[in-house]
Design a protein around this motif. Structure first.
Motif, PDB file in Angstrom:
ATOM      1  N   ASN A 166      11.949   3.771   7.909  1.00 21.87           N
ATOM      2  CA  ASN A 166      11.058   4.316   8.914  1.00 21.87           C
ATOM      3  C   ASN A 166       9.971   3.308   9.245  1.00 21.87           C
ATOM      4  O   ASN A 166       9.861   2.256   8.594  1.00 21.87           O
ATOM      5  CB  ASN A 166      10.441   5.654   8.456  1.00 21.87           C
ATOM      6  CG  ASN A 166       9.601   5.523   7.185  1.00 21.87           C
ATOM      7  OD1 ASN A 166       8.682   4.717   7.132  1.00 21.87           O
ATOM      8  ND2 ASN A 166       9.902   6.328   6.192  1.00 21.87           N
ATOM      9  N   GLN A 198       5.723   3.322  10.260  1.00 22.37           N
ATOM     10  CA  GLN A 198       4.541   4.181  10.283  1.00 22.37           C
ATOM     11  C   GLN A 198       3.387   3.472  10.963  1.00 22.37           C
ATOM     12  O   GLN A 198       3.232   2.253  10.825  1.00 22.37           O
ATOM     13  CB  GLN A 198       4.143   4.564   8.848  1.00 22.37           C
ATOM     14  CG  GLN A 198       5.261   5.265   8.096  1.00 22.37           C
ATOM     15  CD  GLN A 198       4.886   5.612   6.673  1.00 22.37           C
ATOM     16  OE1 GLN A 198       3.773   6.014   6.393  1.00 22.37           O
ATOM     17  NE2 GLN A 198       5.844   5.446   5.768  1.00 22.37           N
ATOM     18  N   ASP A 211       9.036   0.540   6.404  1.00 21.21           N
ATOM     19  CA  ASP A 211       9.472   1.007   5.094  1.00 21.21           C
ATOM     20  C   ASP A 211      10.941   0.616   4.893  1.00 21.21           C
ATOM     21  O   ASP A 211      11.823   1.174   5.531  1.00 21.21           O
ATOM     22  CB  ASP A 211       9.306   2.527   5.012  1.00 21.21           C
ATOM     23  CG  ASP A 211       9.617   3.074   3.637  1.00 21.21           C
ATOM     24  OD1 ASP A 211      10.106   2.318   2.778  1.00 21.21           O
ATOM     25  OD2 ASP A 211       9.384   4.276   3.428  1.00 21.21           O
ATOM     26  N   TYR A 219      12.230   0.596   1.636  1.00 21.60           N
ATOM     27  CA  TYR A 219      12.038   1.148   0.283  1.00 21.60           C
ATOM     28  C   TYR A 219      10.629   0.860  -0.218  1.00 21.60           C
ATOM     29  O   TYR A 219      10.159   1.479  -1.153  1.00 21.60           O
ATOM     30  CB  TYR A 219      13.093   0.687  -0.745  1.00 21.60           C
ATOM     31  CG  TYR A 219      12.853  -0.627  -1.432  1.00 21.60           C
ATOM     32  CD1 TYR A 219      13.390  -1.791  -0.935  1.00 21.60           C
ATOM     33  CD2 TYR A 219      12.075  -0.709  -2.583  1.00 21.60           C
ATOM     34  CE1 TYR A 219      13.169  -3.000  -1.562  1.00 21.60           C
ATOM     35  CE2 TYR A 219      11.856  -1.922  -3.215  1.00 21.60           C
ATOM     36  CZ  TYR A 219      12.412  -3.062  -2.695  1.00 21.60           C
ATOM     37  OH  TYR A 219      12.202  -4.266  -3.301  1.00 21.60           O
ATOM     38  N   LYS A 220       9.903  -0.072   0.426  1.00 21.85           N
ATOM     39  CA  LYS A 220       8.471  -0.212   0.198  1.00 21.85           C
ATOM     40  C   LYS A 220       7.856  -0.622   1.522  1.00 21.85           C
ATOM     41  O   LYS A 220       8.542  -1.143   2.390  1.00 21.85           O
ATOM     42  CB  LYS A 220       8.172  -1.232  -0.886  1.00 21.85           C
ATOM     43  CG  LYS A 220       8.752  -2.611  -0.644  1.00 21.85           C
ATOM     44  CD  LYS A 220       8.360  -3.552  -1.744  1.00 21.85           C
ATOM     45  CE  LYS A 220       9.061  -4.892  -1.638  1.00 21.85           C
ATOM     46  NZ  LYS A 220       9.002  -5.508  -0.322  1.00 21.85           N
ATOM     47  N   LEU A 221       6.561  -0.356   1.654  1.00 18.53           N
ATOM     48  CA  LEU A 221       5.917  -0.632   2.935  1.00 18.53           C
ATOM     49  C   LEU A 221       5.499  -2.099   3.048  1.00 18.53           C
ATOM     50  O   LEU A 221       4.913  -2.647   2.117  1.00 18.53           O
ATOM     51  CB  LEU A 221       4.679   0.247   3.104  1.00 18.53           C
ATOM     52  CG  LEU A 221       4.889   1.716   3.402  1.00 18.53           C
ATOM     53  CD1 LEU A 221       3.546   2.390   3.641  1.00 18.53           C
ATOM     54  CD2 LEU A 221       5.790   1.912   4.603  1.00 18.53           C
ATOM     55  N   PHE A 239       3.123  -4.264   5.655  1.00 19.88           N
ATOM     56  CA  PHE A 239       2.117  -4.018   6.678  1.00 19.88           C
ATOM     57  C   PHE A 239       1.913  -5.215   7.578  1.00 19.88           C
ATOM     58  O   PHE A 239       1.978  -6.375   7.137  1.00 19.88           O
ATOM     59  CB  PHE A 239       0.775  -3.700   6.029  1.00 19.88           C
ATOM     60  CG  PHE A 239       0.663  -2.314   5.477  1.00 19.88           C
ATOM     61  CD1 PHE A 239       1.157  -2.001   4.229  1.00 19.88           C
ATOM     62  CD2 PHE A 239       0.042  -1.313   6.211  1.00 19.88           C
ATOM     63  CE1 PHE A 239       1.051  -0.720   3.719  1.00 19.88           C
ATOM     64  CE2 PHE A 239      -0.078  -0.031   5.714  1.00 19.88           C
ATOM     65  CZ  PHE A 239       0.434   0.266   4.461  1.00 19.88           C
ATOM     66  N   GLY A 240       1.575  -4.918   8.834  1.00 16.84           N
ATOM     67  CA  GLY A 240       1.024  -5.923   9.697  1.00 16.84           C
ATOM     68  C   GLY A 240      -0.466  -6.085   9.410  1.00 16.84           C
ATOM     69  O   GLY A 240      -1.056  -5.287   8.676  1.00 16.84           O
TER      70      GLY A 240
END
Lengths: 115, 109
Positions: free
Chosen positions: B32, B34, B93, B95-97, B99-100
């Motif tokens: 996904n 976010q 994601d 399995y882990k996020l 980030f920008g």
């Protein structure tokens, strides 16, 4: 009361000191995470835990260790703090939704300064 | 290794203008994507989550689209207000996020 709490909120320490940052959650989630945020770099994952017996290194784990004392508690330690560990530290939790992870819920952050 | 990029790094608009924030990622094998909002000195608040099987997600004045094949997501904020001033972060994601670095938005009254 906040669902994800972090203590302390601010900490100033000296090089070489051992520091522990604590995170507690009341959301009942199994998954917990520690991130650090530096200006212009976004958040980077330090460690994550999918349950009490599962601990995994993230992108930048060197110089850090963690302890998952219970489902609701996840602590981050800096064994010997150094100035480039000065940053904003966030704890987060999440749960599974089907085969995908649900959104993460973040604590308010701990601002750590190492002199 | 997943790389997430947000452009522009900062944006200033007059009140009432629509906002368009961009996010790109390098590996399309994601669960996904976010979008989060961060206010100064505060934690992150989840705004929208788009599952990999979805093309968009809407909440009030916010609409986020996802094009996995091109590795892009766009967050639209309609009729911006001064209260929308914050830093907006996207995270993928797999399995882990990951980030920008975020886009810092200022909405001028």
């Amino acid at each position: 009361d906040a669902d994800v709490t972090q203590t302390p909120r601010n900490r100033i320490t000296k090089t070489g000191k051992r520091i522990m940052l604590e995170c507690s959650q009341t959301k009942g989630h199994d998954r917990m995470y520690w991130y650090r945020q530096d200006p212009g770099l976004g958040l980077r994952l330090i460690y994550y835990s999918f349950d009490v017996k599962d601990i995994n290194k993230g992108e930048i784990s060197d110089g850090y260790s963690v302890s998952r004392q219970a489902q609701a508690k996840f602590s981050l330690s800096l064994e010997s703090a150094i100035p480039n560990q000065t940053a904003l530290y966030f704890c987060a939790t999440s749960d599974l939704r089907g085969s995908s992870t649900d959104t993460q819920y973040f604590g308010p952050g701990t601002r750590l300064t190492v002199l | 290794k997943q790389e997430v990029t947000q452009i522009p790094a900062a944006l200033s608009v007059p009140e009432g203008e629509n906002l368009v924030l961009n996010c790109s990622f390098t590996d399309s094998a994601i669960y996904n994507l976010q979008w989060f909002r961060q206010d100064p000195g505060k934690g992150l608040t989840s705004l929208l989550l788009i599952q990999s099987s979805q093309r968009e997600q809407t909440s009030g004045r916010l609409n986020a689209s996802l094009d996995k094949s091109s590795g892009r997501s766009t967050l639209y904020i309609a009729a911006s207000q001064p209260g929308d001033s914050a830093t907006y972060l996207c995270a993928v994601d797999d399995y882990k996020l990951s980030f920008g670095a975020g886009t810092t938005v200022t909405v001028r009254a």
